[in-house]
Design a protein around this motif. Structure first.
Motif, PDB file in Angstrom:
ATOM      1  N   LEU A   1      45.827  49.486  24.416  1.00  0.00           N
ATOM      2  CA  LEU A   1      45.563  48.398  25.365  1.00  0.00           C
ATOM      3  C   LEU A   1      46.346  47.162  24.940  1.00  0.00           C
ATOM      4  O   LEU A   1      46.326  46.786  23.774  1.00  0.00           O
ATOM      5  CB  LEU A   1      44.075  48.043  25.388  1.00  0.00           C
TER       6      LEU A   1
ATOM      7  N   VAL B   1      47.602  40.166  39.109  1.00  0.00           N
ATOM      8  CA  VAL B   1      47.897  41.504  39.630  1.00  0.00           C
ATOM      9  C   VAL B   1      49.376  41.836  39.467  1.00  0.00           C
ATOM     10  O   VAL B   1      49.753  42.860  38.894  1.00  0.00           O
ATOM     11  CB  VAL B   1      47.486  41.626  41.114  1.00  0.00           C
TER      12      VAL B   1
ATOM     13  N   LEU C   1      47.316  41.645  47.056  1.00  0.00           N
ATOM     14  CA  LEU C   1      47.664  41.950  45.662  1.00  0.00           C
ATOM     15  C   LEU C   1      48.850  41.114  45.182  1.00  0.00           C
ATOM     16  O   LEU C   1      48.941  40.767  44.010  1.00  0.00           O
ATOM     17  CB  LEU C   1      47.967  43.447  45.519  1.00  0.00           C
ATOM     18  N   SER C   2      49.752  40.793  46.094  1.00  0.00           N
ATOM     19  CA  SER C   2      50.935  40.035  45.694  1.00  0.00           C
ATOM     20  C   SER C   2      50.692  38.537  45.795  1.00  0.00           C
ATOM     21  O   SER C   2      51.606  37.743  45.629  1.00  0.00           O
ATOM     22  CB  SER C   2      52.133  40.432  46.554  1.00  0.00           C
TER      23      SER C   2
ATOM     24  N   LEU D   1      45.984  44.127  24.564  1.00  0.00           N
ATOM     25  CA  LEU D   1      45.200  42.933  24.264  1.00  0.00           C
ATOM     26  C   LEU D   1      44.970  42.927  22.766  1.00  0.00           C
ATOM     27  O   LEU D   1      45.228  43.924  22.083  1.00  0.00           O
ATOM     28  CB  LEU D   1      43.875  42.926  25.042  1.00  0.00           C
TER      29      LEU D   1
ATOM     30  N   PRO E   1      32.234  38.880  39.543  1.00  0.00           N
ATOM     31  CA  PRO E   1      33.198  39.977  39.395  1.00  0.00           C
ATOM     32  C   PRO E   1      33.288  40.401  37.930  1.00  0.00           C
ATOM     33  O   PRO E   1      33.239  39.562  37.037  1.00  0.00           O
ATOM     34  CB  PRO E   1      34.519  39.361  39.846  1.00  0.00           C
ATOM     35  N   LYS E   2      33.416  41.679  37.766  1.00  0.00           N
ATOM     36  CA  LYS E   2      33.590  42.229  36.422  1.00  0.00           C
ATOM     37  C   LYS E   2      35.017  41.945  35.981  1.00  0.00           C
ATOM     38  O   LYS E   2      35.955  42.167  36.717  1.00  0.00           O
ATOM     39  CB  LYS E   2      33.341  43.728  36.490  1.00  0.00           C
ATOM     40  N   THR E   3      35.177  41.445  34.789  1.00  0.00           N
ATOM     41  CA  THR E   3      36.538  41.080  34.376  1.00  0.00           C
ATOM     42  C   THR E   3      36.967  41.864  33.152  1.00  0.00           C
ATOM     43  O   THR E   3      37.963  41.550  32.532  1.00  0.00           O
ATOM     44  CB  THR E   3      36.638  39.581  34.059  1.00  0.00           C
ATOM     45  N   ASP E   4      36.219  42.881  32.784  1.00  0.00           N
ATOM     46  CA  ASP E   4      36.589  43.651  31.610  1.00  0.00           C
ATOM     47  C   ASP E   4      37.488  44.822  32.005  1.00  0.00           C
ATOM     48  O   ASP E   4      37.033  45.833  32.517  1.00  0.00           O
ATOM     49  CB  ASP E   4      35.332  44.172  30.916  1.00  0.00           C
ATOM     50  N   PRO E   5      38.798  44.670  31.774  1.00  0.00           N
ATOM     51  CA  PRO E   5      39.743  45.686  32.240  1.00  0.00           C
ATOM     52  C   PRO E   5      39.722  46.933  31.368  1.00  0.00           C
ATOM     53  O   PRO E   5      40.344  47.924  31.705  1.00  0.00           O
ATOM     54  CB  PRO E   5      41.083  44.981  32.127  1.00  0.00           C
ATOM     55  N   THR E   6      38.992  46.873  30.255  1.00  0.00           N
ATOM     56  CA  THR E   6      38.925  48.086  29.453  1.00  0.00           C
ATOM     57  C   THR E   6      37.892  49.024  30.060  1.00  0.00           C
ATOM     58  O   THR E   6      37.768  50.162  29.679  1.00  0.00           O
ATOM     59  CB  THR E   6      38.537  47.774  27.986  1.00  0.00           C
TER      60      THR E   6
ATOM     61  N   ALA F   1      39.009  37.890  40.962  1.00  0.00           N
ATOM     62  CA  ALA F   1      38.833  36.854  39.953  1.00  0.00           C
ATOM     63  C   ALA F   1      40.169  36.296  39.470  1.00  0.00           C
ATOM     64  O   ALA F   1      40.298  35.114  39.187  1.00  0.00           O
ATOM     65  CB  ALA F   1      38.043  37.402  38.764  1.00  0.00           C
ATOM     66  N   GLU F   2      41.190  37.155  39.378  1.00  0.00           N
ATOM     67  CA  GLU F   2      42.469  36.706  38.820  1.00  0.00           C
ATOM     68  C   GLU F   2      43.618  37.259  39.650  1.00  0.00           C
ATOM     69  O   GLU F   2      44.343  38.143  39.213  1.00  0.00           O
ATOM     70  CB  GLU F   2      42.597  37.175  37.362  1.00  0.00           C
TER      71      GLU F   2
ATOM     72  N   ILE G   1      42.717  39.003  26.561  1.00  0.00           N
ATOM     73  CA  ILE G   1      43.777  39.441  27.476  1.00  0.00           C
ATOM     74  C   ILE G   1      44.731  38.285  27.717  1.00  0.00           C
ATOM     75  O   ILE G   1      44.313  37.184  28.054  1.00  0.00           O
ATOM     76  CB  ILE G   1      43.171  39.902  28.815  1.00  0.00           C
TER      77      ILE G   1
ATOM     78  N   LEU H   1      46.526  46.851  31.496  1.00  0.00           N
ATOM     79  CA  LEU H   1      45.274  46.204  31.872  1.00  0.00           C
ATOM     80  C   LEU H   1      45.212  45.700  33.319  1.00  0.00           C
ATOM     81  O   LEU H   1      45.946  44.801  33.699  1.00  0.00           O
ATOM     82  CB  LEU H   1      44.939  45.035  30.939  1.00  0.00           C
ATOM     83  N   THR H   2      44.309  46.255  34.059  1.00  0.00           N
ATOM     84  CA  THR H   2      44.075  45.831  35.434  1.00  0.00           C
ATOM     85  C   THR H   2      42.960  44.791  35.454  1.00  0.00           C
ATOM     86  O   THR H   2      41.837  45.091  35.057  1.00  0.00           O
ATOM     87  CB  THR H   2      43.640  47.037  36.285  1.00  0.00           C
ATOM     88  N   LEU H   3      43.280  43.594  35.894  1.00  0.00           N
ATOM     89  CA  LEU H   3      42.228  42.600  36.096  1.00  0.00           C
ATOM     90  C   LEU H   3      41.786  42.662  37.555  1.00  0.00           C
ATOM     91  O   LEU H   3      42.492  43.196  38.399  1.00  0.00           O
ATOM     92  CB  LEU H   3      42.748  41.209  35.758  1.00  0.00           C
ATOM     93  N   THR H   4      40.638  42.090  37.859  1.00  0.00           N
ATOM     94  CA  THR H   4      40.179  42.142  39.249  1.00  0.00           C
ATOM     95  C   THR H   4      40.946  41.120  40.072  1.00  0.00           C
ATOM     96  O   THR H   4      41.099  39.974  39.680  1.00  0.00           O
ATOM     97  CB  THR H   4      38.680  41.826  39.371  1.00  0.00           C
TER      98      THR H   4
END
Ligand code: ZN
Ligand code: ZN
Ligand code: ZN
Lengths: 588, 588
Positions: free
Chosen positions: B434, B485, A555-556, B436, A577-582, B480-481, B441, B474-477
Motif C-alpha cells: 500500500l 480520484v 470522477l474527474s 501509505l 463517508p468511509k475514508t479508509d482505502p485499505t 470525501a476527496e 495517505i 489506494l482508492t479514496l472515496t
C-alpha cells in the motif's frame, strides 16, 4: 491614417448620438433620418464637425437605416443616401483638416430574419451588401455595424462586409441588463462568432448606460482577443422626462471605469452629444489601455449557447443516414420533421453538440444541408457540427450557420487541408482533423500522431487557433482489427499530451459485428475518456453511454462536489463517508 | 564437495532404483524396506557402491518410507532406521574414496492429508521434521524429497527441511501423463510453490519414462529458474511382464533429450539399475547444460491452478467482515459454511483470486484465518489472498496455504516492511504494497509513487522478485476527496510505467456515500484498467463489474479474437444492468 494605425493610439474615441442631434436641428417627426443628408446637408456637416472638434477619432455616417427595406419609400436610392452621407462626413473631416476616419454606419434592417420573421438570411445579406458596396464607392474608411440584437443578422452584415470589400469592420450589438440581446444572443456567443468571422473590433452599444455595461464588458473580455468597443447611452432613460439620466461628467467617469476593464474604443449612443465626447476624451487622460490578456478557451456556440470544451461534451451522432433506412427515406422525402426529431431527442438526452450529416448520393447534399441547418437552429440552441466531405457543402453550411460550429472533417491529405482549412478560417469554425491521409488509416499511434501534428501545424499556418483544432484518432472495429483498439487509445493520449488539442472520437464503431455492443461501447468510451477524449460522438439516447460520461465527470472532478451527479441520480450523500482505502468493502 | 559446488558440474547424476535392487537381493515380500539397513547392511553397501561406481554424484539413502507412520510396527525407531541408512551410504562413499553426496531420501507418509484424508498438515510436518532431524544427525549432505503427488504434503516436507536444518533440499513430484499428479497438482503450481519456499532444485520422478516426461519438462522450464531434476522410470511398465519397457541405452538416449530441454540433474527411478546410470552418464558426453533462460511471469496459484497476472484478474472482496453484519455473525459463530458460500459464489461469478479477511476484535483472528484457509482450499482451487495487518496471522496463514498466495498487505513503514517482507520471502508469496506510511495517505501521485518505489526496492533487497510485488495506489472515496480520484489513477500509471510492477486496487470504496454506486464503480474500474490496473479487488457478483472486465479484455486484446467475450455474451442483448436509476428523466 487608417484603422490599423489608429489602433496604436492608447484609446480610440468614437462619436456620440446622431438621431437626437438631428431632432434638435429640426428634423420632422416621422422623417427618414438618412434623407437629411440630401435635404439638410448643412446639419450633417455641422454635427460631424462638432464631434470631430470634440475629438472623435472615428465619426459614423448618417446611414444607420440606409437599407433598401427601410428607405424604400423615401424617394432616394440606397446609393444616393449613402453617397451623400459618406460625402458629408468626409467633407467635414477635410474642412477641419483632421485625420478622423469615416465609418459607414450599418444598423439593423428593421425586419426579423427567419425563422422568427420572414426575411431570409440570404436576402438580409444582399441588403447589407448593397449598403457596403455603396459605402465603399463613396469612400468610407471602415464599416461600423451596430445596434444589432440578432446574431444571425449581424453575421449577414459582417459577411457582406468581408465578402464585398477589404475595409476594416467594427461590430457592436445591443444587450439588455440580463446579459442577453433581445433575441437571446449571449455576449460570449457574439464574441466567439464575430471574432471567428474576422471582425476587427467588437463590442456593445446602445440600450444601457456605461455603468450597466460593466458586467457585460467583463464577460466580453473573457471571450475575445479583439479590441473591445463600448458605445453606451447617456445612462438609462428617466421614466418621467424620457431624457437620459447621466451628465457628461458622470458619463466620462463611468467610461473611464470601462477603460479600466479593457475597453479600447469608446463613444456614446442615444442621449449623448459632443459634450459627452469631449468629457469622455478628457476623462481618459492618465489612463492606459488595459489590454485584456486572455486565452480564449476551446468552445463552440449557437447564437444563444456557448459550449466550452472544458469537460467531456457529447456530440450526438444520430443525424446521419449511414446504415439507417428510415433516415435515408426522410432525406429522400425531404421529411425535415423526422430529422428535427432525431436532433431534439438527442438534445433532451444530453447531447451538447449535434453532428449533422445528410450525405446521400440520391439527393442534393448542399441544399439539404442548408435546409437542415436552418431548421435545426430554429428549434434548438445546441451548437452543431457540420459533417461532410464536400468542400462545397461545408462552405454553404458555414455561411448559414448562426454561431461557431465544428467542421467534420479534414484529414492529413494536403489537397483537403489546403481546400478546407481556408474556409474554416474564413467562417471562424472549429475543425475536426482525422488522423488519416491518402495512404488510408495507419496502424501505429506514432504514425497517426504525426498526421495529427501535420494537421495542427497546417491549421495554425492558416491562422486557425490550436484550440479550434480537434483531432480524431479513429476508432476501428474491434472485431476486424482488435490490435488497433489500444493503438487508438495510445494515439489519443499521445496527441493530447504532446499537442495539447481537444480530442474527438466516434465510439459506436468499436463494437460493430460483436454482441453486447452497449457494454463494449461504454467500456471503450470510458477508456477513451481516461486517455483524454473530450468529444465523444455517440448516441446520447443510450443511457449507459451518458451515464458513463456523468460518472466520469464526477470522477474527474469537473462535476464539482458531484452536484450534477447527485441531482441526476437522486441519492443522499452518506453523512460519514468511509475514508479508509485499505478497506475496500461495499456496505451491504 | 557440497551441493553448491556440485552444481558447477555440467550435469549432476543421481542414482537409480532402490526397491527393485533390494528385491533382487532377496528382501522378503511385505518387509519394510528401510529395515534392511539394519538387517542386511551389506546389501545396502553393495547397492550404493554399484551406483557410485556407475558415476552417481548423489546417492539416495534407503529411507523413502522411514517415517513414524509407515515404520511404526517394524521394530525400529525412525532415528535408528535413518541413522543406519545414512551411515551405510556414507560408508560406501568413504570406502570408494569418492566425493559422492548422500541425500536423505524422503517419500510420502503413506496417508492422505486433510481435507481428502485425516492427517493434518501440522502432523505431517512433524513426521517429516522427525526424519529431517534424524538425517541431519546422521550426517546427510542434502535432503531429497521425492515421489510426492500432493503439493500440500510436499510443502509440509519442504518446510520441515527448511525449518529444521540448513541442508540443501531437492524436490521431485510424480506426474501422470495428463500433466497432473494423482491429486491434481499442476507442474506450474509445483514450480511456483516450491521455488517460492526455497527448494534448491525441483523436478519430476517416477511414474513415467523419460520420453513421457518431455512435455512436462518443457512446461516446467517455463515456470522455474531452479536446476531441474528428471528421475524417470525405465519407461512404462510392460502390461504382460510387469517389467519396464526400455533398455539402458534407450533410457540414456531419451535422458539426453531431456538434458537438451534444460534438465540439469538426472537419475533413474523404478526399473532402473546401475547399468542405466552408467549409460545415462555416457549418453551425456558431448552435451552441455542448456540452462533455461526464462523470466517467470507474475503469477499466484493453488495446488492445481496457476493464475498468471498477464491480464486483468479479479480479486473477490466479499470474504471480509467490514461493514457486514451477517459476515460478522458468521465469524463469531464460527459458521464456516456461510464463509465458504461467500467464496464459492465469487468463484462462480468469475473471481480469479479470493481475498480472505477474517479480522474481528472479538475473535482469535489467527485461528480463524488458518481454519478458513484450510476450508477454502478444500472446496475451491481459486488462489487466495491473505488479508491481515497482523504479522502473526500472516505467518500462520502462509504456513498452511497450499500454493503461492498473495499477502495483503505491507506499506511504506519501515517496521512493517522489515517485519513482513522476510515472512513473504520465506513462504514464497506475492505481496501487496500500500502506498501509505506512518504519515498516512499522501495527496499526490508523486508521493505515493515514491512509497511504491521504496516498497519495491525493499522487497528486492529481501530477495523477493519484483514480479511478486503488487502495488496498491489506494482508492479514496470520491464523495470525501474528489480531487484524489484522478491522483490515484495518475499514481497507478506512474507506478506501472516506471516500476513495471503489477497494480492492485480496491474499487468499491470510490463510490461510498454516493448514489448509483454501481455506475461509479464500473466507470472507475474501467478507468483504472486503462491506467494499468491488473488486480481489481471487487465484488464479482456485481455483473456490471465483471462485464467491464470482459469488455476490457476484449478491447485490450488479451481476449484474442473476442473468443471468450462472444462465448459469454453471444446472443445476450445487453449484459449490463440498467445503471441509470433516473432513466425516466431521460425518457421523452
Ligand atoms: Zn442608441
Ligand atoms: Zn526410489
Ligand atoms: Zn519410481
Amino acid at each position: 491614417m487608417d484603422f490599423k494605425t489608429l489602433l496604436q493610439k492608447e484609446f480610440i474615441i468614437l462619436d456620440g448620438a446622431m438621431g437626437t442631434m438631428l431632432q434638435k436641428k429640426g428634423m420632422p417627426l416621422g422623417a427618414v433620418p438618412e434623407t437629411m443628408c440630401l435635404e439638410h446637408p448643412e446639419w450633417l456637416l455641422d454635427i460631424h464637425k462638432q464631434y470631430i472638434t470634440a475629438s472623435s477619432d472615428i465619426i459614423y455616417t448618417n446611414t444607420f437605416g440606409a437599407n433598401s427595406y427601410k428607405t424604400k419609400n423615401c424617394g432616394y436610392t440606397v446609393e444616393q443616401l449613402i453617397s451623400a452621407a459618406v460625402g458629408l462626413a468626409k467633407q467635414a473631416v477635410t474642412e477641419l483638416g483632421t485625420d478622423t476616419l469615416v465609418g459607414l454606419d450599418v444598423g439593423p434592417i428593421g425586419q426579423l430574419l427567419e425563422p422568427t420573421g420572414t426575411l431570409s438570411f440570404e436576402d438580409a445579406y444582399e441588403l447589407f451588401a448593397q449598403q457596403v458596396r455603396a459605402g465603399v464607392a463613396a469612400g468610407a474608411d471602415l464599416v461600423a455595424i451596430e445596434t444589432m440584437t440578432d446574431l444571425y443578422e449581424m453575421k449577414a452584415a459582417l459577411l457582406a462586409v468581408k465578402e464585398n470589400c477589404t475595409l476594416p469592420v467594427v461590430c457592436t450589438m445591443t444587450f439588455e441588463q440580463t446579459g442577453r440581446t433581445f433575441t437571446g444572443c449571449a455576449v460570449s456567443a457574439m464574441a466567439l462568432t464575430l471574432e471567428g468571422l474576422g471582425a476587427d473590433a467588437i463590442g456593445i452599444n446602445c440600450s444601457l448606460g456605461p455603468k450597466e455595461l460593466a458586467p457585460l464588458i467583463e464577460e466580453l473580455r473573457q471571450w475575445t482577443t479583439l479590441p473591445i468597443i463600448a458605445k453606451p447611452n447617456a445612462g438609462l432613460p428617466d421614466p418621467n422626462s424620457d431624457s437620459y439620466d447621466i451628465t457628461p461628467a458622470e458619463f466620462a467617469n463611468n467610461m473611464a471605469q470601462l477603460a479600466k476593464l479593457g475597453v479600447k474604443i469608446l463613444g456614446g449612443c442615444c442621449g449623448t452629444n459632443p459634450n459627452y465626447i469631449t468629457e469622455l476624451k478628457q476623462g481618459l487622460q492618465g489612463y492606459t489601455y488595459n489590454k485584456p490578456n486572455v486565452q480564449i478557451p476551446a468552445a463552440v456556440c449557437s447564437a444563444s449557447k456557448v459550449v466550452p470544451i472544458n469537460r467531456v461534451r457529447i456530440i450526438g451522432e444520430r443525424i446521419n443516414p449511414t446504415g439507417k433506412k428510415l433516415f435515408k427515406e426522410a432525406l429522400k422525402n425531404q421529411d425535415l420533421d423526422y430529422i428535427l426529431t432525431q436532433g431534439l431527442e438527442q438534445c433532451q438526452a444530453g447531447a451538447d453538440i449535434l453532428d449533422v450529416n445528410v450525405g446521400l448520393p440520391e439527393i442534393d447534399e448542399q441544399k439539404m444541408m442548408v435546409k437542415v441547418l436552418k431548421a435545426l437552429q430554429g428549434v434548438t440552441d445546441t451548437p452543431l457540427q457540420i459533417d461532410s466531405s464536400s468542400p462545397a457543402v461545408l462552405t454553404a453550411a458555414l455561411k448559414v450557420y448562426n454561431g461557431k460550429p465544428i467542421v467534420n472533417s479534414v484529414n492529413g491529405d494536403d489537397e483537403v487541408l489546403d481546400t478546407v482549412l481556408p474556409v474554416v478560417k474564413k467562417y471562424g469554425a472549429a475543425v475536426v482533423g482525422l488522423t488519416l491521409d491518402k495512404r488510408g488509416i495507419l496502424k501505429t499511434a506514432q504514425e497517426r500522431f504525426e498526421i495529427a501534428k501535420k494537421i495542427v501545424d497546417r491549421a495554425i499556418s492558416y491562422g486557425i487557433r490550436k484550440e479550434d483544432v480537434y483531432i480524431d484518432c479513429l476508432t476501428l472495429t474491434a472485431s476486424a482489427e482488435q490490435q488497433a483498439v489500444m493503438e487508438t487509445l495510445k494515439a489519443v493520449r499521445m496527441v493530447k499530451e504532446n499537442l495539447g488539442v481537444k480530442i474527438v472520437l466516434g465510439v459506436s464503431n468499436i463494437s460493430f459485428g460483436l454482441p453486447a455492443r452497449e457494454l463494449i461501447n461504454q467500456t471503450f468510451l470510458t477508456l477513451a475518456m481516461g486517455a483524454g477524449l473530450d468529444l465523444p460522438i455517440i448516441n446520447p439516447n443510450v443511457t449507459s453511454m451518458v451515464a458513463a460520461i456523468r460518472a466520469y465527470s464526477l470522477l474527474s472532478c469537473t462535476d464539482k462536489n458531484a452536484t450534477e451527479f447527485v441531482s441526476l441520480y437522486g441519492g443522499i450523500a452518506s453523512p460519514t463517508p468511509k475514508t479508509d482505502p485499505t478497506q475496500n468493502q461495499m456496505e451491504l
